[in-house]
Write an enzyme that holds these catalytic residues in place. Structure first.
Site, short mmCIF file in Angstrom:
data_model
loop_
_atom_site.label_atom_id
_atom_site.label_comp_id
_atom_site.label_asym_id
_atom_site.label_seq_id
_atom_site.Cartn_x
_atom_site.Cartn_y
_atom_site.Cartn_z
CG HIS A 150 48.44 11.95 28.68
ND1 HIS A 150 48.28 12.69 27.52
CD2 HIS A 150 49.55 11.19 28.48
CE1 HIS A 150 49.25 12.39 26.67
NE2 HIS A 150 50.03 11.47 27.23
CB CYS B 70 51.62 8.45 27.29
SG CYS B 70 52.81 8.91 28.58
#
Length: 182
Positions: free
Chosen positions: A141, A157
């Site tokens: 992301h 992440c």
């Protein structure tokens, strides 16, 4: 004329992101930090991965989008901090523009001060785009903290600048294989 062809080909390979820039007034803020990050570039890549595969090297803090013919687009990334690093293969199962964020329960246990929900937008920690990886809690992301690119700071992440995640988002399809190596 030959001198112009190579830069033009590189610009086309890397894609234009001007239309996908963060909404004003944040565009200048994001650009200031993104210019300091590892530049997105086409590099030599000798791997056994098929074109279209995403390969993340957590030790190098780089993400490679494999083009084939011994080349890949290289991006700088932020990765999982000590105790949150992982490796393995996942598949992109969903893509979202300006995604909403709901911290997982594991994160809320560590950080009860976090909001339970944040609408998508420039203040959202997922940034401008998110690629969801299988049934895991992990995503590739964007980030509203572009200064963290190149560091091991996340809860697992893979973070990118908003400009770079927009470029990758346009290249990647649902079903794309993502391989994370240490």
């Amino acid at each position: 004329m030959l001198r112009l062809a190579a830069p033009l080909a590189l610009a086309l390979a890397l894609g234009s992101t001007a239309a996908n820039a963060a909404p004003s007034p944040f565009r200048d803020f994001f650009s200031m930090f993104e210019q300091q990050a590892v530049p997105r570039q086409v590099v030599a890549f000798n791997g056994r991965y098929a074109p279209g595969t995403v390969v993340v090297s957590t030790s190098q803090r780089r993400l490679y989008y494999v083009l084939g013919n011994g080349q890949a687009v290289q991006y700088g990334v932020g990765v999982g901090r000590e105790g949150f690093a992982w490796s393995g293969a996942k598949t992109v199962t969903m893509k979202k523009e300006w995604p909403d964020w709901r911290p997982p329960s594991q994160m809320l246990k560590r950080r009860p001060d976090l909001p339970r929900y944040m609408a998508g937008g420039s203040d959202n920690p997922l940034g401008s785009r998110a690629l969801y990886l299988g049934s895991s809690l992990y995503r590739i992301h964007g980030s509203n903290e572009p200064e963290t690119i190149g560091a091991a700071v996340s809860s697992g992440c893979i973070r990118m600048t908003n400009r770079d995640v927009q470029d990758l988002y346009d290249r990647v399809r649902v079903g794309t294989k993502v391989v994370v190596i240490r």
